[in-house]
Design an enzyme around this catalytic site. Structure first.
Site: not given
Lengths: 541, 185
Positions: A215, A219, A366-368, A429-430
């Site tokens: 995580h 950041y 979300h993370f893209h 996913r994946r």
């Protein structure tokens, strides 16, 4: 003062070249698993590609951007030569060597384990060794940032550390510490097995170690973007930074609360008890605080620009903003994507809501949206902003720059919104292939096509970005002047000691990591009955 | 640069502090909501960590093949036991009654897998060496797909199972002449 130009350009060019390669792989993946493509003969190719895409985009590209930008910040904000330039070249060399070492077995299909490693699956040892080399190379940068700041402070006793440098060093410390989780997983668990020294591994413990990195690494990716928000954008659009101390508080908070929250990645895991899941969930909520503070400060800083340009009334300042300025355009796009992505993140943070979307395409979306969208679009701005200072030449074409940013924003929205939607439908996913002819999955076909189209738009935008940078090396020579950072609306003459140094925040970061990770790690590490046989991929033993 | 405080500086500081307070309230509210949902048992993570040896799953213990599938418990609830392996679930089609408390107990025989039941919030990782426990209740009859949701090597894309939710009397009739149930009859 920018004397390490070659060093910085080298970092950026390696970063953006591998970004281009990984982008091509990403677009191919979007295409091949969509209904647009007929079935791929060997699904292994898909996982090979995902491993390469994730490893480059997660470990190599943002790390090199942070490193290059960090060196630029050191020289331009401290107005001094970088100390340890040779070490910096060595760090870059190690990152490049590590990336090549890792990518050879991946390309040969001997390490299709994805960038998240997933033991007990074990691939070729050189993949992991390569990743470790990338991390060690970046740790040289962490050390250099620290050394440069310490020396500068000695030479300028009592002076206020420039905000950009303060944030940059905070980012380096965050990375130095968060990388330790994955490093422990690789060095203590995975590499001994990959080398054949051991045959069993605790998969649950490995997942806890990885969550330590997984995580806070986001950041670390975010740091250059936030530095651009605070120190580049207000200057580029003719505004003022609303508050220098709030900026420092935000960066300090990231250092403290980005770390002790990673167990939210293991909400659905059986090896972590409910108590720590709740604690990490609560801390995850707290990490929204520095972002909420940032959104306020930056909106206020942008408002100042609008008002200085004659904007009146509660909304009039929006119309007078310099919308044709790439920095203005990019920050608007970045904030929109951060808003949507952040809202999704608040959903992921809750155990109860997460259980309906965990490990679905929602997460990929979300993370893209956060990383590829909100974060990377500001990497473009950093490059465009620094390029004339690095090359001594003008940016090739401002209208191409605007087109590139628009395409990236549109592409990212078109890619990720359908991704979120099919995630809610429960699309995992994946996978290299989905049977869209199955009535239960046929609803997913149209959104998947849409998001593949978004992927192509992103590819076009990424290639355009590289084209603009190359062309700018051959533009007319200009004298770019001194590189400057945004000025605060109210001049900063003194800041509290705690906000002029990192000691307190680093101590809190380490302490909270120990309280929030110590027990879950110890509980698993002391048991000898949790290790399971390794499963080797890519070769038969 | 002047060090004396300006009036506008004070105003700026006041607005900023107000926003920080609002942010903290938002976060306290979100955390409170999560705690409330947790205490009121909306869905809860499993409370204990259970260890199991994946190399002897097939020989001993609750995950031997003859014990997999749905079992009717004396208290009327149903326990479903399942094992994931590269690249299938056993049983490949799970059958459960509607309006009945279900406890899912599952683990992996080799690498990390996961399972999710589409259109529901049943979603858990399956990590070799550990038992995953999740509770559920299905309110409607019908069929759901249950894919593996974690990359488990080259055959991952083919790892799909099914869950059939049937009426309770039908399930009880099936359970009266068989200890462990799956769709295959």
């Amino acid at each position: 003062m920018l004397n390490s130009r070659r060093l910085i350009i080298a970092h950026f060019w390696v970063a953006f070249s591998v970004f281009g390669l990984a982008l091509i792989l990403g677009a191919w993946q979007m295409f091949i698993r969509s209904p647009l493509a007929s079935w791929l003969g060997n699904p292994e190719w898909y996982y090979r590609s995902v491993t390469a895409h994730g490893t480059i985009m997660g470990y190599v590209f943002p790390t090199l951007v942070a490193m290059g930008f960090g060196y630029a910040i050191t020289e331009t904000s401290l107005k001094t030569d970088l100390i340890g330039r040779r070490w910096a070249w060595a760090g870059l060399g190690l990152v490049v060597l590590g990336a090549v070492t890792a990518m050879v077995p991946v390309s040969l299909g001997k390490a299709s384990v994805l960038y998240t490693f997933y033991p007990p699956m074990i691939g070729n040892p050189f993949y992991y060794i390569g990743v470790v080399m990338v991390v060690v190379g970046s740790w040289i940068w962490v050390a250099l940032m620290s050394v440069n700041l310490i020396v500068w402070k000695k030479r300028n006793p009592g002076a206020v550390v420039p905000l950009a440098m303060y944030a940059n060093v905070a980012g380096s410390y965050l990375w130095g510490w968060t990388a330790v989780g994955a490093a422990l997983e690789l060095l203590l668990q995975i590499i001994p097995v990959a080398l054949g020294l051991r045959t069993t591994i605790d998969a649950g413990l490995a997942r806890v170690f990885f969550s330590w990195t997984l995580h806070a690494i986001v950041y670390f990716w975010l740091m250059p973007t936030y530095i651009a928000y605070y120190t580049i954008v207000p200057r580029a659009i003719g505004g003022r930074l609303y508050s220098d101390s709030m900026a420092r508080i935000s960066f300090s908070l990231f250092l403290v609360v980005a770390m002790p929250i990673g167990i939210h990645h293991t909400f659905a895991d059986p090896q972590v008890g409910a108590g720590f899941k709740f604690i990490h969930s609560a801390f995850t909520a707290v990490v929204a605080l520095p972002t909420l503070l940032t959104v306020f400060t930056i909106c206020a800083s942008v408002e100042i620009a609008g008002r200085l340009r004659g904007g009146k009334g509660p909304f009039g300042w929006l119309a007078t903003l310099p919308w044709r300025n790439p920095a203005m355009l990019a920050i608007a796009f970045s904030f929109l994507m951060l808003g949507f992505g952040g809202a999704g993140g608040l959903i992921n943070m809750s155990y109860q809501l997460d259980s309906s979307i965990h490990n679905t395409q929602w997460i990929t979306g979300h993370f893209h949206l956060i990383f590829g969208g909100a974060i990377v679009i500001m990497y473009f701005v950093i490059a465009y902003d620094l390029w004339p200072h690095l090359t001594g030449r003008a940016i090739a074409s401002m209208s191409l720059v605007r087109l590139q940013l628009w395409l990236w924003f549109i592409g990212m929205i078109v890619t990720t919104f359908p991704w979120h939607y099919v995630g809610i439908l429960g699309m995992p996913r994946r996978m290299a292939y989905y049977d869209y002819s199955n009535p239960a999955l046929s609803d997913e076909a149209a959104p998947v096509v849409m998001s593949a189209i978004g992927g192509f738009i992103l590819l076009a935008s990424g290639l355009l970005f590289l084209f603009i940078l190359v062309r700018s090396h051959f533009e007319r020579r200009i004298e770019p002047g001194q590189y400057t950072y945004a000025q605060a609306a109210h001049a900063v003459t003194r800041v509290p000691a705690a906000l002029n140094a990192h000691g307190l925040w680093v101590a809190l970061m380490v302490a909270l990591t120990i309280t929030n990770y110590g027990l879950p790690i110890m509980q698993l590490a002391v048991r000898d009955d949790t290790s399971v046989p390794a499963v080797f991929v890519g070769e038969r033993r | 640069m002047s060090v004396e405080k300006s009036a506008s500086g004070d105003v700026a500081l006041k607005i900023e502090r107000r926003w920080a307070a609002v942010s903290i309230l938002i976060i306290a509210f979100l955390t409170g909501m999560a705690a409330y949902a947790g205490i009121h048992q909306a869905v809860m993570p499993q409370t204990t960590v259970e260890i199991i040896n994946p190399t002897t799953l097939h020989m001993t213990g609750e995950f031997i093949e003859s014990n997999l599938g749905s079992a009717l418990e004396p208290d009327g609830s149903v326990t479903v036991r399942a094992v994931a392996q590269q690249y299938s679930f056993t049983p490949a089609c799970i059958v459960v009654p509607k309006d009945t408390p279900i406890t899912l107990r599952a683990t992996s025989a080799d690498v990390v897998h996961g399972l999710l039941i589409q259109q529901t919030n049943v979603n858990t990782m399956l990590v070799p060496g550990y038992v995953s426990v999740q509770t559920a209740k299905f309110e409607e009859t019908g069929e759901h797909l249950m894919p593996c949701q974690e990359f488990c090597s080259v055959g991952h894309e083919g790892m799909w199972a099914k869950v059939q939710v049937i009426d309770k009397p039908q399930f009880l009739a099936m359970a009266s002449n068989k200890r462990r149930l799956s769709c295959a009859e």
